[in-house]
Design a protein around this motif. Structure first.
Motif, PDB file in Angstrom:
ATOM      1  N   UNK A  21       0.821  -1.224   0.000  1.00 50.10           N
ATOM      2  CA  UNK A  21       0.000   0.000   0.000  1.00 50.10           C
ATOM      3  C   UNK A  21       0.854   1.273   0.000  1.00 50.10           C
ATOM      4  N   UNK A  22       1.894   1.291  -0.814  1.00 43.65           N
ATOM      5  CA  UNK A  22       2.729   2.491  -0.916  1.00 43.65           C
ATOM      6  C   UNK A  22       2.485   3.245  -2.221  1.00 43.65           C
ATOM      7  N   UNK A  23       1.607   2.705  -3.075  1.00 51.01           N
ATOM      8  CA  UNK A  23       1.287   3.386  -4.319  1.00 51.01           C
ATOM      9  C   UNK A  23       2.008   2.852  -5.535  1.00 51.01           C
ATOM     10  N   UNK A  24       2.469   1.606  -5.498  1.00 51.06           N
ATOM     11  CA  UNK A  24       3.167   1.034  -6.659  1.00 51.06           C
ATOM     12  C   UNK A  24       2.280   1.061  -7.901  1.00 51.06           C
ATOM     13  N   UNK A  25       1.034   0.639  -7.732  1.00 49.81           N
ATOM     14  CA  UNK A  25       0.138   0.558  -8.880  1.00 49.81           C
ATOM     15  C   UNK A  25      -0.166   1.943  -9.434  1.00 49.81           C
ATOM     16  N   UNK A  26      -0.350   2.913  -8.571  1.00 51.17           N
ATOM     17  CA  UNK A  26      -0.619   4.279  -9.036  1.00 51.17           C
ATOM     18  C   UNK A  26       0.576   4.799  -9.823  1.00 51.17           C
ATOM     19  N   UNK A  27       1.777   4.598  -9.290  1.00 53.10           N
ATOM     20  CA  UNK A  27       2.982   5.050  -9.985  1.00 53.10           C
ATOM     21  C   UNK A  27       3.108   4.343 -11.330  1.00 53.10           C
ATOM     22  N   UNK A  28       2.923   3.029 -11.343  1.00 55.16           N
ATOM     23  CA  UNK A  28       3.037   2.277 -12.594  1.00 55.16           C
ATOM     24  C   UNK A  28       1.995   2.741 -13.613  1.00 55.16           C
ATOM     25  N   UNK A 156       9.460   2.251  -5.138  1.00 54.33           N
ATOM     26  CA  UNK A 156       8.472   3.265  -4.770  1.00 54.33           C
ATOM     27  C   UNK A 156       8.528   3.456  -3.261  1.00 54.33           C
ATOM     28  N   UNK A 157       8.799   4.687  -2.855  1.00 56.67           N
ATOM     29  CA  UNK A 157       8.939   5.028  -1.438  1.00 56.67           C
ATOM     30  C   UNK A 157       7.740   5.865  -1.023  1.00 56.67           C
ATOM     31  N   UNK A 158       6.933   5.332  -0.139  1.00 60.59           N
ATOM     32  CA  UNK A 158       5.819   6.114   0.390  1.00 60.59           C
ATOM     33  C   UNK A 158       6.352   7.101   1.414  1.00 60.59           C
ATOM     34  N   UNK A 159       6.029   8.379   1.232  1.00 62.06           N
ATOM     35  CA  UNK A 159       6.493   9.404   2.165  1.00 62.06           C
ATOM     36  C   UNK A 159       5.688   9.333   3.457  1.00 62.06           C
ATOM     37  N   UNK A 160       6.307   8.758   4.458  1.00 60.01           N
ATOM     38  CA  UNK A 160       5.715   8.621   5.779  1.00 60.01           C
ATOM     39  C   UNK A 160       6.849   8.414   6.776  1.00 60.01           C
ATOM     40  N   UNK A 161       6.531   8.590   8.044  1.00 68.57           N
ATOM     41  CA  UNK A 161       7.540   8.399   9.069  1.00 68.57           C
ATOM     42  C   UNK A 161       8.103   6.980   8.980  1.00 68.57           C
ATOM     43  N   UNK A 162       9.404   6.853   8.919  1.00 63.72           N
ATOM     44  CA  UNK A 162      10.056   5.553   8.794  1.00 63.72           C
ATOM     45  C   UNK A 162      10.499   5.223   7.385  1.00 63.72           C
ATOM     46  N   UNK A 179      21.056  -7.226  -7.919  1.00 64.68           N
ATOM     47  CA  UNK A 179      20.295  -6.467  -8.899  1.00 64.68           C
ATOM     48  C   UNK A 179      20.617  -4.976  -8.823  1.00 64.68           C
ATOM     49  N   UNK A 180      20.316  -4.282  -9.906  1.00 68.33           N
ATOM     50  CA  UNK A 180      20.588  -2.855  -9.992  1.00 68.33           C
ATOM     51  C   UNK A 180      19.347  -2.066  -9.585  1.00 68.33           C
ATOM     52  N   UNK A 181      19.513  -1.161  -8.639  1.00 72.34           N
ATOM     53  CA  UNK A 181      18.459  -0.202  -8.325  1.00 72.34           C
ATOM     54  C   UNK A 181      18.606   0.944  -9.321  1.00 72.34           C
ATOM     55  N   UNK A 182      17.702   0.989 -10.302  1.00 75.80           N
ATOM     56  CA  UNK A 182      17.826   1.971 -11.371  1.00 75.80           C
ATOM     57  C   UNK A 182      17.371   3.353 -10.923  1.00 75.80           C
ATOM     58  N   UNK A 183      16.374   3.389 -10.056  1.00 75.54           N
ATOM     59  CA  UNK A 183      15.855   4.664  -9.591  1.00 75.54           C
ATOM     60  C   UNK A 183      14.805   4.453  -8.525  1.00 75.54           C
ATOM     61  N   UNK A 184      14.346   5.548  -7.931  1.00 77.38           N
ATOM     62  CA  UNK A 184      13.299   5.467  -6.914  1.00 77.38           C
ATOM     63  C   UNK A 184      12.346   6.641  -7.097  1.00 77.38           C
ATOM     64  N   UNK A 185      11.111   6.409  -6.657  1.00 79.11           N
ATOM     65  CA  UNK A 185      10.060   7.413  -6.783  1.00 79.11           C
ATOM     66  C   UNK A 185       9.500   7.700  -5.396  1.00 79.11           C
ATOM     67  N   UNK A 186       9.462   8.972  -5.025  1.00 83.83           N
ATOM     68  CA  UNK A 186       8.837   9.374  -3.764  1.00 83.83           C
ATOM     69  C   UNK A 186       7.350   9.574  -4.012  1.00 83.83           C
ATOM     70  N   UNK A 187       6.521   8.883  -3.252  1.00 88.22           N
ATOM     71  CA  UNK A 187       5.079   8.936  -3.487  1.00 88.22           C
ATOM     72  C   UNK A 187       4.351   9.414  -2.234  1.00 88.22           C
TER      73      UNK A 187
END
Length: 215
Positions: A21-28, A156-162, A179-187
């Motif tokens: 529930x961090x928003x992966x589907x919304x971002x995708x 996908x990083x959900x912006x919340x405490x922790x 594996x390679x971490x190509x990038x990250x998205x703050x959601x």
């Protein structure tokens, strides 16, 4: 500190999250729509989905996340191609599968995706379930699927405490799996707010070994 970059509109990526529930589907979904708007072919996959929560016809169930990916990509693929394994209960995949006496394996999912991932044109996203180490069965996790697919990973990083701790630990696990971490998205999830969100994003930019990707 790595600078932020626009999301690439072509390539093949495995998308994971710092948790469920961090928003992966919304971002995708947003990502796929932008690729299509730019004239790129787009395909989104949810290899295993736990939670049959949309009845599209009497007795015919679908998963809302998988439907969102299918629609965002322009309905170019049949639902069963987007989501080959649909488990009824909204539980961790290993528990949802056990509840119906089923075993889901990495080999099964890899075989299903093999032909689709042979297509290199446009944008292809494979969305995981929950976080990086979610169990798939008694001995395998979704990370094992990402590992055999050998795709660059987007977090996908959900912006919340922790979120700093969750993001750094996940990045370490991705690297440990080779594996390679190509990038990250703050959601930022709708209806939520995080104190000092800009400072937290700056910390993530300084500490994560990959650039932040944005729209």
């Amino acid at each position: 500190m790595l600078t932020a970059r626009p999301l690439p509109l072509h390539g093949r990526f495995f998308v994971t999250g710092t948790d469920t529930e961090v928003g992966k589907t919304w971002v995708c979904s947003q990502w796929l729509q932008r690729a299509r708007a730019a004239g790129q072919p787009a395909r989104g996959f949810k290899p295993v989905a736990a939670g049959a929560d949309v009845e599209v016809a009497p007795g015919q169930w679908r998963n809302s996340d998988a439907l969102a990916l299918q629609q965002a990509a322009g309905n170019v693929l049949a639902y069963d191609s987007v989501n080959p394994v649909l488990l009824p209960a909204p539980l961790s995949p290993h528990l949802a599968a056990a509840a119906i006496g089923r075993t889901v394996t990495v080999a099964q999912l890899q075989q299903h995706l093999a032909g689709h991932l042979a297509v290199t044109e446009g944008l292809t996203l494979v969305e995981g379930a929950g976080g990086w180490r979610v169990p798939l069965n008694d001995s395998e996790t979704l990370a094992d699927l990402a590992r055999v697919l050998a795709l660059p990973v987007v977090l996908v990083v959900r912006l919340q405490l922790g979120c700093i701790n969750h993001a750094l630990l996940t990045a370490e696990a991705i690297a440990a799996d080779g594996l390679i971490l190509a990038g990250w998205v703050a959601n930022q999830m709708p209806g939520t707010a995080m104190a000092a969100s800009a400072d937290n994003i700056a910390t993530l930019r300084a500490r994560l070994p990959a650039p932040q990707w944005h729209w």
